[in-house]
Design a protein around this motif. Sequence first.
Motif, PDB file in Angstrom:
ATOM      1  N   HIS A   1       0.837  -1.195   0.000  1.00 39.26           N
ATOM      2  CA  HIS A   1       0.000   0.000   0.000  1.00 39.26           C
ATOM      3  C   HIS A   1       0.877   1.250   0.000  1.00 39.26           C
ATOM      4  O   HIS A   1       2.026   1.218   0.460  1.00 39.26           O
ATOM      5  N   GLU A   2       0.342   2.338  -0.524  1.00 39.11           N
ATOM      6  CA  GLU A   2       1.113   3.576  -0.601  1.00 39.11           C
ATOM      7  C   GLU A   2       1.555   4.074   0.780  1.00 39.11           C
ATOM      8  O   GLU A   2       2.513   4.829   0.903  1.00 39.11           O
ATOM      9  N   SER A   3       0.868   3.630   1.834  1.00 38.99           N
ATOM     10  CA  SER A   3       1.275   3.990   3.192  1.00 38.99           C
ATOM     11  C   SER A   3       2.495   3.214   3.657  1.00 38.99           C
ATOM     12  O   SER A   3       3.075   3.533   4.700  1.00 38.99           O
ATOM     13  N   GLN A   4       2.879   2.156   2.944  1.00 45.37           N
ATOM     14  CA  GLN A   4       4.014   1.283   3.272  1.00 45.37           C
ATOM     15  C   GLN A   4       3.772   0.456   4.528  1.00 45.37           C
ATOM     16  O   GLN A   4       4.695  -0.179   5.037  1.00 45.37           O
ATOM     17  N   THR A   5       2.546   0.431   5.054  1.00 41.59           N
ATOM     18  CA  THR A   5       2.261  -0.319   6.283  1.00 41.59           C
ATOM     19  C   THR A   5       1.270  -1.456   6.049  1.00 41.59           C
ATOM     20  O   THR A   5       0.904  -2.143   7.003  1.00 41.59           O
ATOM     21  N   LEU A   6       0.854  -1.668   4.837  1.00 41.67           N
ATOM     22  CA  LEU A   6      -0.022  -2.780   4.482  1.00 41.67           C
ATOM     23  C   LEU A   6       0.604  -3.552   3.330  1.00 41.67           C
ATOM     24  O   LEU A   6       1.077  -2.939   2.360  1.00 41.67           O
ATOM     25  N   ARG A   7       0.592  -4.872   3.450  1.00 38.90           N
ATOM     26  CA  ARG A   7       1.175  -5.706   2.394  1.00 38.90           C
ATOM     27  C   ARG A   7       0.232  -6.862   2.080  1.00 38.90           C
ATOM     28  O   ARG A   7      -0.409  -7.411   2.969  1.00 38.90           O
ATOM     29  N   ILE A   8       0.175  -7.188   0.801  1.00 39.81           N
ATOM     30  CA  ILE A   8      -0.690  -8.279   0.330  1.00 39.81           C
ATOM     31  C   ILE A   8       0.143  -9.235  -0.502  1.00 39.81           C
ATOM     32  O   ILE A   8       0.975  -8.807  -1.315  1.00 39.81           O
ATOM     33  N   GLU A   9      -0.090 -10.509  -0.292  1.00 40.86           N
ATOM     34  CA  GLU A   9       0.435 -11.535  -1.180  1.00 40.86           C
ATOM     35  C   GLU A   9      -0.754 -12.259  -1.803  1.00 40.86           C
ATOM     36  O   GLU A   9      -1.617 -12.754  -1.077  1.00 40.86           O
ATOM     37  N   GLN A  10      -0.813 -12.287  -3.129  1.00 38.11           N
ATOM     38  CA  GLN A  10      -1.878 -12.998  -3.837  1.00 38.11           C
ATOM     39  C   GLN A  10      -1.256 -14.104  -4.674  1.00 38.11           C
ATOM     40  O   GLN A  10      -0.424 -13.856  -5.548  1.00 38.11           O
TER      41      GLN A  10
ATOM     42  N   TYR B   1       1.268  -3.324   9.521  1.00 41.39           N
ATOM     43  CA  TYR B   1       2.341  -2.905  10.415  1.00 41.39           C
ATOM     44  C   TYR B   1       2.059  -1.488  10.903  1.00 41.39           C
ATOM     45  O   TYR B   1       1.469  -0.677  10.187  1.00 41.39           O
ATOM     46  N   GLU B   2       2.495  -1.190  12.123  1.00 39.26           N
ATOM     47  CA  GLU B   2       2.273   0.150  12.665  1.00 39.26           C
ATOM     48  C   GLU B   2       3.067   1.183  11.885  1.00 39.26           C
ATOM     49  O   GLU B   2       2.583   2.277  11.585  1.00 39.26           O
ATOM     50  N   THR B   3       4.304   0.858  11.539  1.00 38.21           N
ATOM     51  CA  THR B   3       5.156   1.698  10.705  1.00 38.21           C
ATOM     52  C   THR B   3       5.851   0.788   9.699  1.00 38.21           C
ATOM     53  O   THR B   3       5.854  -0.436   9.859  1.00 38.21           O
ATOM     54  N   PRO B   4       6.453   1.354   8.650  1.00 38.73           N
ATOM     55  CA  PRO B   4       7.120   0.502   7.653  1.00 38.73           C
ATOM     56  C   PRO B   4       8.233  -0.371   8.214  1.00 38.73           C
ATOM     57  O   PRO B   4       8.635  -1.342   7.568  1.00 38.73           O
ATOM     58  N   VAL B   5       8.762  -0.052   9.420  1.00 43.16           N
ATOM     59  CA  VAL B   5       9.873  -0.833   9.964  1.00 43.16           C
ATOM     60  C   VAL B   5       9.548  -1.434  11.329  1.00 43.16           C
ATOM     61  O   VAL B   5      10.444  -1.818  12.073  1.00 43.16           O
ATOM     62  N   SER B   6       8.267  -1.531  11.665  1.00 45.81           N
ATOM     63  CA  SER B   6       7.885  -2.057  12.974  1.00 45.81           C
ATOM     64  C   SER B   6       7.441  -3.510  12.866  1.00 45.81           C
ATOM     65  O   SER B   6       7.382  -4.089  11.776  1.00 45.81           O
ATOM     66  N   ASP B   7       7.125  -4.096  14.019  1.00 44.89           N
ATOM     67  CA  ASP B   7       6.608  -5.457  14.050  1.00 44.89           C
ATOM     68  C   ASP B   7       5.209  -5.498  13.444  1.00 44.89           C
ATOM     69  O   ASP B   7       4.491  -4.497  13.414  1.00 44.89           O
ATOM     70  N   ARG B   8       4.829  -6.690  13.010  1.00 49.47           N
ATOM     71  CA  ARG B   8       3.499  -6.860  12.427  1.00 49.47           C
ATOM     72  C   ARG B   8       2.427  -6.741  13.505  1.00 49.47           C
ATOM     73  O   ARG B   8       2.547  -7.284  14.594  1.00 49.47           O
TER      74      ARG B   8
ATOM     75  N   ILE C   1       2.407 -19.684  -0.983  1.00 47.12           N
ATOM     76  CA  ILE C   1       3.692 -19.098  -0.620  1.00 47.12           C
ATOM     77  C   ILE C   1       3.438 -18.049   0.445  1.00 47.12           C
ATOM     78  O   ILE C   1       2.634 -17.147   0.251  1.00 47.12           O
ATOM     79  N   ARG C   2       4.094 -18.168   1.566  1.00 49.94           N
ATOM     80  CA  ARG C   2       3.887 -17.246   2.664  1.00 49.94           C
ATOM     81  C   ARG C   2       4.450 -15.865   2.334  1.00 49.94           C
ATOM     82  O   ARG C   2       5.482 -15.742   1.692  1.00 49.94           O
ATOM     83  N   LEU C   3       3.771 -14.839   2.822  1.00 48.35           N
ATOM     84  CA  LEU C   3       4.230 -13.475   2.604  1.00 48.35           C
ATOM     85  C   LEU C   3       5.527 -13.254   3.361  1.00 48.35           C
ATOM     86  O   LEU C   3       5.579 -13.480   4.567  1.00 48.35           O
ATOM     87  N   PRO C   4       6.593 -12.857   2.707  1.00 47.22           N
ATOM     88  CA  PRO C   4       7.860 -12.661   3.413  1.00 47.22           C
ATOM     89  C   PRO C   4       7.762 -11.489   4.369  1.00 47.22           C
ATOM     90  O   PRO C   4       7.429 -10.383   3.970  1.00 47.22           O
ATOM     91  N   ALA C   5       8.034 -11.724   5.647  1.00 48.25           N
ATOM     92  CA  ALA C   5       7.961 -10.665   6.646  1.00 48.25           C
ATOM     93  C   ALA C   5       9.274  -9.887   6.654  1.00 48.25           C
ATOM     94  O   ALA C   5      10.343 -10.437   6.368  1.00 48.25           O
ATOM     95  N   PRO C   6       9.233  -8.600   7.001  1.00 44.89           N
ATOM     96  CA  PRO C   6      10.466  -7.816   7.093  1.00 44.89           C
ATOM     97  C   PRO C   6      11.352  -8.365   8.203  1.00 44.89           C
ATOM     98  O   PRO C   6      10.915  -9.107   9.077  1.00 44.89           O
ATOM     99  N   ALA C   7      12.606  -7.976   8.167  1.00 42.64           N
ATOM    100  CA  ALA C   7      13.553  -8.467   9.174  1.00 42.64           C
ATOM    101  C   ALA C   7      13.106  -8.075  10.572  1.00 42.64           C
ATOM    102  O   ALA C   7      12.602  -6.972  10.797  1.00 42.64           O
ATOM    103  N   ASP C   8      13.283  -8.998  11.501  1.00 39.30           N
ATOM    104  CA  ASP C   8      12.963  -8.790  12.923  1.00 39.30           C
ATOM    105  C   ASP C   8      11.504  -8.517  13.158  1.00 39.30           C
ATOM    106  O   ASP C   8      11.113  -7.831  14.092  1.00 39.30           O
ATOM    107  N   ARG C   9      10.638  -9.045  12.294  1.00 37.23           N
ATOM    108  CA  ARG C   9       9.202  -8.903  12.520  1.00 37.23           C
ATOM    109  C   ARG C   9       8.614 -10.268  12.761  1.00 37.23           C
ATOM    110  O   ARG C   9       9.052 -11.254  12.200  1.00 37.23           O
TER     111      ARG C   9
END
Length: 317
Positions: free
Chosen positions: A119-128, A144-151, A308-316
């Motif tokens: 998403h343009e907010s960088q805090t929502l991600r979709i895997e289809q 995610y709360e922020t683009p670099v925070s935990d899910r 295929i699981r959505l790849p989570a960001p590091a340390d999330r």
Amino acid sequence: MAVGTYLDSGKSVYLHGENHLRQVAETFDSPAQALVSFERFHGDTMRPGPAPMTDTERAAAKAPTSLGTPTAEPEPPAPGPEIVPAYAAYAGDHDTILDAHGDWEKSRTWSHDTTHAIHESQTLRIEQVHEAHPHETAWTVAAYETPVSDRMWHLTATGATPAPVLQTLLHHLAEGDRWDTAVGAAVDEKSVTAATKPLTDAGWKHTVDGRWIRSTSPAEEAGVQFDAFTAQKPNSTLATWTVWAGPSLNHPTWTLTASPHTPSSLLADLAENVAHGTGTARPTPLRTSTARASAPRHQPPLQQRPGIRLPAPADRR
């Protein structure tokens, strides 16, 4: 406005205007694409059946084609799509549902069998996952709360999830101020009541069975289940919320599952859709022509692709 399909060419079109001003506004490769696009703009007033004849068309139908030639009887109109509850609607083409939302940056994997959207907010991600098995995960949404925070929360939907349900999900996600929630927010009686209120208002049957709180449609063809036990265990791999439809909860046609901190406003929108929304049934296949009667009766099955699981960001998590 009207949408329909030409039987001779198979092309679907979007029409607007009357009499000599009627024109084709858009064309589609399939009836499912046309219906999804049309419902997005005219869902509140959309109805099945043929488009009303214009004044010019009515006059032409009554006029004789030539002197001494009787007027031909008009052919009966083709039946319109069957309107059914949203939870029993046709899944349609999932690819067109995501493509209709331009506020997501989309990219396909090298194998082209999966699309990742941010998403343009960088805090929502979709895997289809494209062409997923009807009972396997086709959609995964993570917030995610922020683009670099935990899910904060996530949900999944299987390949047979109806188009109206997915449209409701994406429309809600597009309104960013409605899905935000604090990390670690507790799931309490108030949030559960808010999420299931549309089902209560619709007269769905409400039962409590130990850790399970269930709401079931009067015909017992759909329901929403809340697991109070997993709601208190944020790291559990089990679903806290399960939206389903089909013969039974244990043998559903499709399911949508959500984690503990999924916003109650999102769940309430989904509940409102399955309780009161409508959609179109699976199109009835056209009768096979004699020219195609010699085709082999048994085609080799398509290879099923694992989810295929959505790849989570590091340390999330």
